[in-house]
Design a protein around this motif. Structure first.
Motif, short mmCIF file in Angstrom:
data_model
loop_
_atom_site.label_atom_id
_atom_site.label_comp_id
_atom_site.label_asym_id
_atom_site.label_seq_id
_atom_site.Cartn_x
_atom_site.Cartn_y
_atom_site.Cartn_z
N LYS A 64 64.19 87.41 54.23
CA LYS A 64 65.19 87.75 55.24
C LYS A 64 64.52 87.95 56.60
O LYS A 64 65.04 87.50 57.64
CB LYS A 64 65.93 89.04 54.85
CG LYS A 64 66.99 88.87 53.79
CD LYS A 64 67.68 90.21 53.54
CE LYS A 64 68.78 90.07 52.49
NZ LYS A 64 69.45 91.38 52.24
N GLU A 65 63.39 88.62 56.61
CA GLU A 65 62.70 88.89 57.87
C GLU A 65 62.21 87.61 58.53
O GLU A 65 62.29 87.46 59.75
CB GLU A 65 61.54 89.86 57.62
CG GLU A 65 60.77 90.26 58.87
CD GLU A 65 61.61 91.02 59.89
OE1 GLU A 65 61.15 91.15 61.05
OE2 GLU A 65 62.72 91.48 59.54
N ASN A 66 61.72 86.67 57.74
CA ASN A 66 61.28 85.39 58.33
C ASN A 66 62.45 84.60 58.89
O ASN A 66 62.32 83.94 59.93
CB ASN A 66 60.51 84.57 57.29
CG ASN A 66 59.06 84.98 57.17
OD1 ASN A 66 58.46 85.48 58.13
ND2 ASN A 66 58.48 84.79 56.00
N PHE A 67 63.61 84.67 58.24
CA PHE A 67 64.81 84.05 58.82
C PHE A 67 65.18 84.75 60.13
O PHE A 67 65.52 84.10 61.12
CB PHE A 67 65.98 84.12 57.83
CG PHE A 67 65.97 83.04 56.78
CD1 PHE A 67 65.95 81.70 57.14
CD2 PHE A 67 66.00 83.36 55.43
CE1 PHE A 67 65.96 80.70 56.18
CE2 PHE A 67 66.00 82.36 54.46
CZ PHE A 67 65.98 81.03 54.83
N ARG A 68 65.14 86.07 60.13
CA ARG A 68 65.51 86.82 61.34
C ARG A 68 64.58 86.50 62.51
O ARG A 68 65.04 86.34 63.65
CB ARG A 68 65.46 88.33 61.04
CG ARG A 68 66.00 89.19 62.19
CD ARG A 68 65.62 90.65 62.02
NE ARG A 68 64.17 90.84 62.15
CZ ARG A 68 63.52 90.85 63.32
NH1 ARG A 68 64.17 90.66 64.45
NH2 ARG A 68 62.22 91.04 63.34
N LEU A 69 63.29 86.39 62.23
CA LEU A 69 62.32 86.09 63.28
C LEU A 69 62.64 84.77 63.99
O LEU A 69 62.34 84.61 65.18
CB LEU A 69 60.91 86.01 62.69
CG LEU A 69 60.21 87.31 62.36
CD1 LEU A 69 58.91 87.03 61.60
CD2 LEU A 69 59.92 88.11 63.61
N SER A 120 54.04 88.94 63.45
CA SER A 120 54.38 87.52 63.42
C SER A 120 53.28 86.66 64.02
O SER A 120 52.61 87.05 64.97
CB SER A 120 55.70 87.26 64.14
OG SER A 120 55.58 87.52 65.52
N VAL A 121 53.12 85.49 63.44
CA VAL A 121 52.21 84.47 63.96
C VAL A 121 53.02 83.18 64.09
O VAL A 121 54.13 83.06 63.57
CB VAL A 121 51.01 84.25 63.02
CG1 VAL A 121 50.19 85.52 62.88
CG2 VAL A 121 51.46 83.76 61.65
N LEU A 122 52.45 82.22 64.81
CA LEU A 122 53.13 80.95 65.03
C LEU A 122 52.55 79.85 64.17
O LEU A 122 51.33 79.74 64.02
CB LEU A 122 52.99 80.53 66.50
CG LEU A 122 53.85 81.24 67.54
CD1 LEU A 122 53.46 80.77 68.94
CD2 LEU A 122 55.33 81.01 67.29
N GLU A 123 53.44 79.04 63.62
CA GLU A 123 53.04 77.80 62.95
C GLU A 123 54.03 76.71 63.35
O GLU A 123 55.24 76.85 63.12
CB GLU A 123 53.03 77.95 61.43
CG GLU A 123 52.60 76.65 60.74
CD GLU A 123 52.67 76.73 59.23
OE1 GLU A 123 51.85 77.46 58.65
OE2 GLU A 123 53.56 76.07 58.65
N SER A 157 58.01 81.17 63.80
CA SER A 157 57.37 82.46 63.55
C SER A 157 57.41 82.80 62.07
O SER A 157 58.44 82.62 61.40
CB SER A 157 58.08 83.57 64.34
OG SER A 157 57.95 83.35 65.73
N LEU A 158 56.28 83.28 61.55
CA LEU A 158 56.20 83.75 60.17
C LEU A 158 55.46 85.08 60.15
O LEU A 158 54.49 85.28 60.89
CB LEU A 158 55.45 82.73 59.31
CG LEU A 158 56.11 81.37 59.10
CD1 LEU A 158 55.15 80.42 58.41
CD2 LEU A 158 57.41 81.49 58.29
N ASN A 159 55.91 85.97 59.31
CA ASN A 159 55.27 87.27 59.21
C ASN A 159 53.99 87.20 58.39
O ASN A 159 53.93 86.51 57.36
CB ASN A 159 56.21 88.29 58.56
CG ASN A 159 56.87 89.20 59.59
OD1 ASN A 159 56.46 89.22 60.76
ND2 ASN A 159 57.87 89.94 59.17
#
Length: 396
Positions: free
Chosen positions: A259-264, A182-185, A189-191
């Motif tokens: 789904k993973e970006n929502f979970r993050l 993950s990185v920050l924007e 967080s976005l994968n």
């Protein structure tokens, strides 16, 4: 050995004024250019110096101008200067607490056409767009290592036939990171994935657009995100208070990635639907079912092909808007976006206007965007400013 090529008389002024992309129609003969990576000296018909550059086939060009200074050599010191200047211009990003994914080198905008470098939370991704620029990769990487500290370096060589990425292990040096991380924007967080095909998970150039979606436009709205990829726009919409989101993409892998970006970001899926379907089929079905959305995101690739449709932004963007309008609610907003460099902002707005006119609908442009500050544009190369975005509200 530096090759000598002559620019045609009718193109002399263009290159003397700084145009950076060498194209075959501009020169008297390309015969002196024997292999990609050859350095050339561009002269007038009278033999006067115009510029110096390298031979490398990319899109419609056959090379890039690197210097208009006759005494400036294209060597290690040259690359070191260009990279140092670019990094200095991005210093504020390194100290940001809310964004750690950004571009540190943007091709001709930073003085070396055919090369981009992106920063992902300490990792760097180099993208080489021709065999010509890749011929200098040892010097460029060595120069870069002198002025930066990185966790690791990856690369994508985008010069296979048709401009496709060469399928290979993208790792170059440092720590390996072959899994999604993950990185920050803008605080979210976005994968990202640096070693998984052509794409990495999201596109930095839309940073301002996503932030404005979250801060100004999403609250209380039912959002449809078409060509959703990994759902970055949907995440920002949900965090901005959207009543609901629907993310639609044809690629099956988009489902788990979204789904993973929502979970993050600790966003529940109950009001955030993810649909794996051709967007044109989905829009037709949504119309039949009388579905309505308050905000529709239209950010297609410049060109794509599915089983039933071939989409070209230049030819088909108007038709895409026409298919979206029947499911847009009264006073709804369309986020119209394209990264196609074959037309400018004015032409793009005309494409959208044509669709509204067909339905006898009026609209208001609320806001427009082009590339952010970490994507500088060469002053003599307006086509490099490829991103075009409008927030458009249906008014009647």
């Amino acid at each position: 050995m530096e090759r000598i090529i002559q620019v045609k008389k009718n193109h002399e002024k263009k290159f003397q004024e700084g145009y950076p992309l060498l194209f075959p129609e501009a020169v008297k003969s390309t015969r002196p250019l024997q292999k990609e990576g050859d350095l050339f000296r561009l002269t007038t018909q009278k033999g006067e110096f115009v510029a110096r550059g390298y031979y490398g086939k990319q899109n419609k060009g056959i090379g890039w101008i690197l210097s208009q200074k006759e005494e400036e050599a294209i060597d290690f010191a040259f690359f070191l200067r260009k990279l140092s200047a670019a990094l200095a211009r991005r210093q504020k990003f390194y100290f940001s607490e809310e964004t750690n994914a950004f571009r540190v080198f943007n091709g001709e905008g930073d003085g070396i056409g055919g090369l981009t470098i992106d920063h992902y939370n300490g990792y760097y991704l180099f993208q080489w767009y021709s065999k010509g620029i890749y011929a200098f990769h040892d010097e460029i990487l060595r120069a870069f290592s002198q002025i930066t500290v990185s966790k690791g370096i990856y690369q994508k060589r985008r010069f296979q036939s048709g401009g496709q990425v060469i399928k290979e292990d993208s790792y170059v040096s440092g720590e390996r990171c072959d899994h999604a991380f993950s990185v920050l924007e803008s605080g979210l967080s976005l994968n990202a994935h640096l070693n998984d095909g052509a794409m990495t998970g999201f596109f930095f150039d839309q940073r301002q657009v996503r932030k404005q979606l979250m801060n100004r436009y999403a609250a209380g709205r039912r959002v449809l995100n078409t060509f959703s990829y990994t759902g970055a726009f949907s995440v920002f919409a949900a965090k901005g208070g959207a009543q609901s989101t629907v993310s639609v993409d044809l690629a099956k892998r988009s489902l788990e990635a979204t789904k993973e970006n929502f979970r993050l970001n600790e966003i529940p899926l109950e009001q955030n639907e993810i649909v794996v379907e051709d967007i044109f089929h989905y829009l037709a079905r949504a119309k039949e079912e009388n579905l309505r959305f308050d905000l529709i995101i239209l950010d297609p690739p410049s060109y794509s092909r599915s089983k039933d449709f071939t989409f070209s932004a230049q030819k088909d963007y108007t038709a895409l808007v026409e298919q979206a309008l029947p499911v847009l609610s009264k006073n709804g907003i369309i986020l119209a976006s394209t990264n196609c460099s074959l037309f400018d902002m004015k032409e793009f707005q005309e494409m959208v206007k044509k669709a509204f006119r067909k339905f006898n609908r009026r609209y208001q442009v609320l806001e427009s965007f082009q590339l952010p500050v970490d994507f500088p544009i060469h002053g003599s190369f307006p086509e490099g400013n490829y991103l075009k975005v409008f927030y458009i509200q249906h008014t009647s």
